[in-house]
Design a protein around this motif. Structure first.
Motif, PDB file in Angstrom:
ATOM      1  N   ARG A 130      32.978   8.864   2.106  1.00  0.00           N
ATOM      2  CA  ARG A 130      32.459   9.910   2.988  1.00  0.00           C
ATOM      3  C   ARG A 130      32.558   9.500   4.453  1.00  0.00           C
ATOM      4  N   ARG A 131      32.320   8.229   4.723  1.00  0.00           N
ATOM      5  CA  ARG A 131      32.406   7.739   6.100  1.00  0.00           C
ATOM      6  C   ARG A 131      33.840   7.821   6.610  1.00  0.00           C
ATOM      7  N   ILE A 132      34.785   7.472   5.766  1.00  0.00           N
ATOM      8  CA  ILE A 132      36.187   7.449   6.181  1.00  0.00           C
ATOM      9  C   ILE A 132      36.707   8.854   6.441  1.00  0.00           C
ATOM     10  N   ARG A 133      36.215   9.824   5.698  1.00  0.00           N
ATOM     11  CA  ARG A 133      36.634  11.207   5.946  1.00  0.00           C
ATOM     12  C   ARG A 133      36.346  11.607   7.393  1.00  0.00           C
ATOM     13  N   LEU A 134      35.241  11.105   7.931  1.00  0.00           N
ATOM     14  CA  LEU A 134      34.889  11.407   9.317  1.00  0.00           C
ATOM     15  C   LEU A 134      35.649  10.521  10.304  1.00  0.00           C
ATOM     16  N   SER A 135      35.845   9.257   9.946  1.00  0.00           N
ATOM     17  CA  SER A 135      36.447   8.314  10.897  1.00  0.00           C
ATOM     18  C   SER A 135      37.926   8.578  11.139  1.00  0.00           C
ATOM     19  N   LEU A 136      38.587   9.292  10.218  1.00  0.00           N
ATOM     20  CA  LEU A 136      40.016   9.568  10.379  1.00  0.00           C
ATOM     21  C   LEU A 136      40.301  10.763  11.295  1.00  0.00           C
ATOM     22  N   SER A 137      39.260  11.426  11.760  1.00  0.00           N
ATOM     23  CA  SER A 137      39.468  12.626  12.580  1.00  0.00           C
ATOM     24  C   SER A 137      40.277  12.375  13.860  1.00  0.00           C
ATOM     25  N   PRO A 138      40.150  11.195  14.536  1.00  0.00           N
ATOM     26  CA  PRO A 138      40.994  10.980  15.729  1.00  0.00           C
ATOM     27  C   PRO A 138      42.485  11.057  15.440  1.00  0.00           C
ATOM     28  N   LEU A 139      42.875  10.679  14.218  1.00  0.00           N
ATOM     29  CA  LEU A 139      44.295  10.748  13.869  1.00  0.00           C
ATOM     30  C   LEU A 139      44.787  12.193  13.850  1.00  0.00           C
ATOM     31  N   LEU A 140      43.907  13.109  13.486  1.00  0.00           N
ATOM     32  CA  LEU A 140      44.281  14.528  13.497  1.00  0.00           C
ATOM     33  C   LEU A 140      44.589  15.003  14.911  1.00  0.00           C
ATOM     34  N   ILE A 141      43.805  14.527  15.879  1.00  0.00           N
ATOM     35  CA  ILE A 141      44.039  14.907  17.271  1.00  0.00           C
ATOM     36  C   ILE A 141      45.390  14.380  17.745  1.00  0.00           C
ATOM     37  N   ILE A 142      45.663  13.108  17.448  1.00  0.00           N
ATOM     38  CA  ILE A 142      46.937  12.502  17.831  1.00  0.00           C
ATOM     39  C   ILE A 142      48.090  13.268  17.200  1.00  0.00           C
ATOM     40  N   GLU A 143      47.960  13.548  15.922  1.00  0.00           N
ATOM     41  CA  GLU A 143      49.026  14.257  15.199  1.00  0.00           C
ATOM     42  C   GLU A 143      49.289  15.633  15.806  1.00  0.00           C
ATOM     43  N   ASN A 144      48.229  16.368  16.055  1.00  0.00           N
ATOM     44  CA  ASN A 144      48.387  17.721  16.612  1.00  0.00           C
ATOM     45  C   ASN A 144      49.062  17.694  17.983  1.00  0.00           C
ATOM     46  N   ASN A 145      48.669  16.739  18.828  1.00  0.00           N
ATOM     47  CA  ASN A 145      49.255  16.658  20.160  1.00  0.00           C
ATOM     48  C   ASN A 145      50.736  16.302  20.111  1.00  0.00           C
ATOM     49  N   LEU A 146      51.089  15.334  19.255  1.00  0.00           N
ATOM     50  CA  LEU A 146      52.490  14.936  19.158  1.00  0.00           C
ATOM     51  C   LEU A 146      53.342  16.025  18.527  1.00  0.00           C
ATOM     52  N   MET A 147      52.800  16.722  17.547  1.00  0.00           N
ATOM     53  CA  MET A 147      53.547  17.793  16.900  1.00  0.00           C
ATOM     54  C   MET A 147      53.777  18.960  17.858  1.00  0.00           C
ATOM     55  N   LYS A 148      52.793  19.250  18.696  1.00  0.00           N
ATOM     56  CA  LYS A 148      52.953  20.322  19.688  1.00  0.00           C
ATOM     57  C   LYS A 148      54.040  19.955  20.692  1.00  0.00           C
ATOM     58  N   MET A 149      54.132  18.670  21.002  1.00  0.00           N
ATOM     59  CA  MET A 149      55.142  18.232  21.949  1.00  0.00           C
ATOM     60  C   MET A 149      56.542  18.232  21.326  1.00  0.00           C
ATOM     61  N   LEU A 150      56.653  17.718  20.092  1.00  0.00           N
ATOM     62  CA  LEU A 150      57.960  17.597  19.446  1.00  0.00           C
ATOM     63  C   LEU A 150      58.408  18.880  18.767  1.00  0.00           C
ATOM     64  N   ALA A 151      57.486  19.576  18.139  1.00  0.00           N
ATOM     65  CA  ALA A 151      57.846  20.740  17.330  1.00  0.00           C
ATOM     66  C   ALA A 151      56.869  21.879  17.561  1.00  0.00           C
ATOM     67  N   PRO A 152      56.894  22.468  18.752  1.00  0.00           N
ATOM     68  CA  PRO A 152      55.935  23.545  19.054  1.00  0.00           C
ATOM     69  C   PRO A 152      56.095  24.777  18.169  1.00  0.00           C
ATOM     70  N   GLU A 153      57.267  24.928  17.527  1.00  0.00           N
ATOM     71  CA  GLU A 153      57.506  26.110  16.701  1.00  0.00           C
ATOM     72  C   GLU A 153      57.051  25.922  15.257  1.00  0.00           C
ATOM     73  N   THR A 154      56.659  24.697  14.892  1.00  0.00           N
ATOM     74  CA  THR A 154      56.255  24.438  13.519  1.00  0.00           C
ATOM     75  C   THR A 154      54.970  25.184  13.195  1.00  0.00           C
ATOM     76  N   LYS A 155      55.022  25.986  12.137  1.00  0.00           N
ATOM     77  CA  LYS A 155      53.865  26.775  11.722  1.00  0.00           C
ATOM     78  C   LYS A 155      53.085  26.097  10.601  1.00  0.00           C
ATOM     79  N   ASP A 156      53.807  25.400   9.719  1.00  0.00           N
ATOM     80  CA  ASP A 156      53.168  24.776   8.565  1.00  0.00           C
ATOM     81  C   ASP A 156      52.940  23.297   8.854  1.00  0.00           C
TER      82      ASP A 156
END
Length: 471
Positions: A130-156
């Motif tokens: 349960r703790r790790i489910r919360l602690s991994l949230s920063p990786l989601l932010i990094i992923e979203n930012n990089l994906m927006k930069m590299l593949a702004p058209e990606t929908k899925d």
């Protein structure tokens, strides 16, 4: 003092006229130089080896391309190492945040009771989960930012990292690492292909250019390193995954087993990391590199990847014109279906495409080189007890062994090659694993030599057919 053209012309008008003439002469010279450069480029292209890369698997084709560069243009391969570092890190992050959802869902079903247990009653494994489910949230932010930069058209967001062909994604990453607001121009070191030209990273393997905190995968992975390792290697987690039949290691470009090494302060991608890194390109893309080692140093090689999806095949014809060889990747995935159409068997689709390529008269003079890719995956599939006849009824009662299975499909491809080719040509087939660098290097050297021999033969035959002009 500028000489006037007439008595009525003022000094300013005369100076302006001369300036216009000088500008016109300068533009004329620039045009002449550009035409000369274009002529030289066309001459080099005529002498270059031109290869068409076909196949369904984007990861397989990407690996072949990178193996080509590593074998024949190692300095250029080295120049892009720092850029691939971020792609490998992004691969790992996506596996943590998306592939690991399967783990989280499995563990939730296994461990999350209803009603929820109190903290005192929960096991240490459940509390960690349960703790790790919360602690991994920063990786989601990094992923979203990089994906927006590299593949702004990606929908899925569950799909692979995807970039548009010719979009200069490497230059974009370079600019991002250097803190620039826009990518450098091609003359400044921009790259516009998967292989790319030199992007200015030579001699900078130890450089760690700054990314902002919300886009820097290095710091995030280091910070979440222990949580990632626990979630992947914990004995209780592995037991539950095995119990539920969840297997993630079979996916290509899998980096979870390398998480400890990648999530370290001094990480730089190995050759193997770069070869395995997954990155899809959308659209037709031509990759050019200059041979740095071998018998014809300085010669050019053009490899055109026309894409693998069925929707792209109608746009392939213009690229058939002057190609000397086709590398055709057919993954030995008899038990898998196409992503875009789950009703179609992948190997059957490869066989149908092979038939069309063999019969195409525009490609009558091209060598067709068949790569039976992912032999290692075939071996593990058969070892797990999967029966070929279940997916390929015509296989019948033949032995469910790798040698027999490979021979069966090889004979099918060979039969179409012989029967449908407009002119007689040798059948060349190799069993490969695109992520095996040593074997791929040996194989690609042999393949390139055969292409060069055929190219020389065609040139000599063309010269012999040309009429001799009288003196």
């Amino acid at each position: 003092m500028v000489e006037r053209s007439s008595a009525r012309e003022s000094d300013e008008e005369a100076a302006a006229r001369v300036k216009l003439l000088q500008d016109a002469v300068k533009r004329s010279k620039e045009i002449d130089e550009s035409l000369q450069e274009t002529k030289k480029a066309l001459e080099r292209r005529k002498k270059a080896v031109k290869i068409l890369l076909l196949g369904q698997s984007e990861s397989g084709k990407s690996s072949v391309l990178k193996n080509f560069q590593l074998a024949f243009a190692p300095r250029q391969f080295e120049a892009n190492r720092s850029t691939w570092k971020l792609i490998v890190q992004l691969n790992l992050i996506r596996q943590v945040t998306h592939n690991m959802r399967a783990i989280i869902e499995t563990l939730s079903a296994e461990w999350d009771p209803s009603p929820p247990a109190s903290p005192a009653e929960a096991s240490s494994a459940v509390r960690n989960f349960r703790r790790i489910r919360l602690s991994l949230s920063p990786l989601l932010i990094i992923e979203n930012n990089l994906m927006k930069m590299l593949a702004p058209e990606t929908k899925d967001p569950t799909k692979d990292v995807c970039v548009r062909a010719g979009s200069g994604w490497k230059a974009l990453l370079q600019a991002h690492r250097n803190g620039q607001s826009s990518p450098p121009s091609p003359r400044e070191g921009g790259a516009h292909s998967l292989l790319g030209a030199s992007t200015g990273f030579v001699g900078k393997r130890q450089s760690h250019n700054s990314l902002n905190n919300e886009s820097d995968p290095s710091q995030a992975l280091i910070a979440q390193r222990e949580e990632i390792l626990w979630l992947w290697k914990d004995h209780d987690v592995r037991r539950v995954l095995l119990k539920r039949g969840v297997q993630l290691e079979d996916t290509s470009g899998f980096f979870m087993n390398d998480a400890a090494r990648i999530a370290s302060p001094n990480y730089l991608p190995t050759d193997s990391d770069i070869i395995r890194a997954r990155l899809r390109t959308v659209g037709v893309e031509e990759h050019q590199f200059v041979v740095e080692k071998g018998g014809d140093v300085g010669s050019d090689v053009f490899i055109t990847d026309v894409g693998g999806s069925r929707s792209q095949r109608a746009s392939w014809v213009p690229f058939f014109d002057d190609v000397q060889a086709i590398l055709f990747l057919a993954p030995l995935a008899f038990n898998l279906t196409l992503e875009e159409d789950p009703r179609v068997n992948r190997l059957e689709d490869s066989l149908n495409l092979w038939r069309e390529i063999c019969a195409n008269r525009l490609l009558a003079g091209a060598n067709l080189i068949l790569f039976f890719n992912k032999r290692d995956v075939l071996a593990s599939t058969l070892a797990s007890g999967v029966q070929v006849k279940r997916y390929v009824p015509s296989y019948g009662e033949l032995p469910n062994e790798i040698t027999e299975v490979t021979k069966y499909f090889k004979d099918k491809f060979k039969s179409y090659h012989k029967r449908l080719s407009p002119t007689s040509r040798p059948f060349m087939c190799y069993e490969t694993s695109a992520i095996d660098i040593k074997s791929m290097t040996v194989l690609l050297i042999g393949v390139r030599e055969s292409i060069l021999r055929q190219h020389l033969k065609n040139v000599l035959e063309l010269g012999a057919e040309s009429p001799v002009r009288p003196n």
